[in-house]
Structure formats: structure tokens, C-alpha cells
Scaffold this active site. Structure first.
Site, PDB file in Angstrom:
ATOM      1  N   THR A   1       0.870  -1.175   0.000  1.00 16.07           N
ATOM      2  CA  THR A   1       0.000   0.000   0.000  1.00 16.07           C
ATOM      3  C   THR A   1       0.903   1.219   0.000  1.00 16.07           C
ATOM      4  O   THR A   1       1.598   1.504   0.976  1.00 16.07           O
ATOM      5  CB  THR A   1      -0.925   0.006   1.224  1.00 16.07           C
ATOM      6  OG1 THR A   1      -1.765  -1.145   1.164  1.00 16.07           O
ATOM      7  CG2 THR A   1      -1.788   1.254   1.244  1.00 16.07           C
TER       8      THR A   1
ATOM      9  N   LYS B   1       0.566   4.613   8.507  1.00 15.46           N
ATOM     10  CA  LYS B   1       1.136   4.999   7.206  1.00 15.46           C
ATOM     11  C   LYS B   1       0.048   5.115   6.153  1.00 15.46           C
ATOM     12  O   LYS B   1      -0.009   6.092   5.392  1.00 15.46           O
ATOM     13  CB  LYS B   1       2.185   3.965   6.795  1.00 15.46           C
ATOM     14  CG  LYS B   1       2.791   4.158   5.409  1.00 15.46           C
ATOM     15  CD  LYS B   1       2.135   3.260   4.355  1.00 15.46           C
ATOM     16  CE  LYS B   1       2.388   1.794   4.622  1.00 15.46           C
ATOM     17  NZ  LYS B   1       1.831   0.924   3.543  1.00 15.46           N
TER      18      LYS B   1
ATOM     19  N   LYS C   1      -7.251   1.217  -3.102  1.00 10.47           N
ATOM     20  CA  LYS C   1      -6.865   0.791  -1.756  1.00 10.47           C
ATOM     21  C   LYS C   1      -7.122   1.889  -0.732  1.00 10.47           C
ATOM     22  O   LYS C   1      -7.552   1.622   0.400  1.00 10.47           O
ATOM     23  CB  LYS C   1      -5.385   0.382  -1.721  1.00 10.47           C
ATOM     24  CG  LYS C   1      -4.901  -0.102  -0.349  1.00 10.47           C
ATOM     25  CD  LYS C   1      -5.686  -1.317   0.148  1.00 10.47           C
ATOM     26  CE  LYS C   1      -5.287  -1.736   1.564  1.00 10.47           C
ATOM     27  NZ  LYS C   1      -3.974  -2.386   1.620  1.00 10.47           N
TER      28      LYS C   1
END
Length: 292
Positions: free
Chosen positions: A100, A243, A175
Site C-alpha cells: 500500500t 502509514k 486501496k
């Protein structure tokens, strides 16, 4: 297009990557592996994978290279660095980043790959450690449609819901859409189960009642019981989710959107991380509410 069964190189054999690589190997693919910490690849090596000492060595020996590593800075280094993948990839190589990461970086990698005759995809996943182990991940892909057909059989070793979302960067945008949903859902599941506890209810019975109704979700069914039982072992690390939430916030603002739920989730997860919980699973958000 590859005419024979390709040799697959896999970089990143952590919680998710090890299971994903194992499923590729079970599919009959010759597998090369590299990880910064070799110990995390030992099980795969024992099962027949070939260890490579460097990213460059793995790249030179592989037809398809898959990465699932930590942070966008890691992705940039592994792909665009002096000793990275694109510096050593043969023309016609397929590279698939399943980390990701940021849509901007995915687009940059794709552009650099084109200059070298390499096909690049951003293909982040959802489904956690269970999906990785069982080969049932949702895989969100950005890249060229014609080249996508070539890598589908490999992706099918790791996932059951595989969608080409559009050109480079589209996988990462998808995502982030997923992570925005998860951020709000984790807030709701954590609050609800602590609420049930404070109300004196049997949380497991409550879970049985609500997990098949309108409140049903992956987080409720798969992480709710872990919360109740105090199982905070990571299927997905808090530090990695922070993150992701930062990427989602930055990306949303680039699109002119404020995501208030994401901002709150990020704040609460950062509070947990500051208290030494960054290596726990995302379900440890429950602890934040329980300790109020």
C-alpha cells in the site's frame, strides 16, 4: 506476453508476504525470494524457494517480480534506487507492487518502467493475514489491460477478487478507498464492543446477534472476537495502518476532500503507537476505548 510459466521473484516475506509467496509456490511456480531479514524467509527456503542475496540478483533471475514491503520510501528505493528493480530488470519483465503506497509513486514507477520496456502494476491487497494465508485476498490493480491478462494466473494464486481498476495509480486509489472505509469501521466496532461491555452485556452473544445483521463487516466478524478475547497479535500492524491513513489524508486533500473519520482514526492510532503499541494489530484500537 510470457509464453512459458514464468519464474517469480518475491520481495518482502513478512506477515502478509510469506503466505502470499507460499501460495505462488504451491501453484507450481519457481520462486526466488529476498527480504531484508533473511530469517523471515527461512520457511519458504525450506519449502523450495531460492534465496537471493540482493534485489538486483533476484531481479536478474526472475520474469515476474512481486513486492510487498513497508513504506513508500522503501518502494521508491527498491524500484527506483541505483541497485533497484528497474536498474536491473530485463525488457519484458513484469513488476507488481502490492505494497500500500501512494498513487503518485505508482504512476512514477510505471513511467520509468515503460522507458525500459517493463510492465509495471500497482496491486495493493485487502483481506489481512487470513486472506493472505487462504489465498482469498482482494487485489486492486492499476496498469495496462493487455499486460494484465498475463499476470492474472499469478494473482489468482493469492486472491479471489481481482479487479483491474484502470491505469497506473488506480490500484492505490482503490486501496485508499478501502482504507477510508476500514478507518471508520474500526472506530465503530471498537466503540460498540466497549459500549456492550460497559452495559454489562455478554459481548460474544452481542457479536453473534449483530454480525449477521445490518452491522456485519469483515472487521466485526474477524476482529471483533479478537478484541473481546484480548488478542492483539498483528494481522496488520498499527504502524502500517498509520502509514496508510497518512497516505489517504494526503491523497484526499490533493483531490480537494477532507476525510474527517480518517483524521480521527489516525489521531487515535498515533496515540496508541506513542504508548508503545505500534507493533500490535489494528484491532488494538479497542484498548484505547477500554482504557477510557
Amino acid at each position: 506476453m510470457l509464453t512459458t510459466k514464468p519464474v517469480v521473484g518475491f520481495i518482502g516475506t513478512g506477515v502478509m508476504g510469506k503466505s502470499m509467496a507460499r501460495n505462488i509456490q504451491k501453484g507450481g511456480y519457481e520462486l526466488n525470494v529476498y527480504n531484508r531479514t533473511k530469517e523471515k524467509a527461512e520457511e519458504l527456503i525450506a519449502e523450495g524457494a531460492v534465496w537471493c542475496d540482493t534485489v538486483a540478483q533476484l531481479t536478474e533471475k526472475s520474469d515476474v517480480i512481486i513486492t510487498i514491503i513497508g513504506y513508500p520510501t522503501d518502494v521508491e528505493d527498491v524500484y527506483l534506487g541505483e541497485d533497484g528493480i528497474l536498474a536491473h530488470a530485463k525488457k519484458g519483465t513484469y513488476v507488481i507492487d502490492m505494497t500500500t503506497s501512494t498513487p503518485t509513486l505508482a504512476k512514477q514507477i510505471s513511467e520509468e518502467a515503460k522507458k525500459k520496456g517493463v510492465f509495471a502494476f500497482d496491486a495493493p491487497v485487502s483481506g489481512g493475514d487470513v486472506g493472505a494465508r487462504e489465498g482469498t485476498l482482494s487485489i486492486m490493480v492499476g496498469g495496462e489491460e493487455e499486460a494484465f491478462e498475463t499476470i492474472q494466473p499469478i494473482l489468482a494464486q493469492m486472491g479471489t477478487n481481482i479487479q483491474l481498476q484502470g491505469p497506473a495509480g488506480s490500484g492505490q486509489y482503490t486501496k485508499m478507498t478501502n482504507q477510508i472505509v476500514i478507518a471508520g469501521t474500526m472506530l465503530g466496532v471498537s466503540e460498540a464492543l466497549v459500549y456492550a461491555k460497559k452495559a454489562g452485556l455478554d459481548q460474544k452473544k452481542v457479536l453473534q446477534s449483530i454480525e449477521t445483521g445490518a452491522a456485519r463487516s469483515f472487521a466485526l466478524s474477524n476482529l471483533g472476537l479478537r478484541m473481546i478475547e484480548g488478542d492483539f497479535n498483528p494481522g496488520f500492524y498499527i504502524k502500517h495502518f498509520i502509514k496508510d491513513l497518512k497516505i489517504a489524508l494526503d491523497s484526499a486533500r490533493e483531490l480537494g476532500l477532507e476525510t474527517y473519520g480518517v483524521a480521527l482514526a489516525k489521531e487515535l492510532y498515533e496515540s496508541l503507537a506513542e504508548d508503545g503499541n505500534e507493533d500490535l494489530g489494528t484491532q488494538a484500537l479497542y484498548k484505547f476505548y477500554l482504557e477510557q
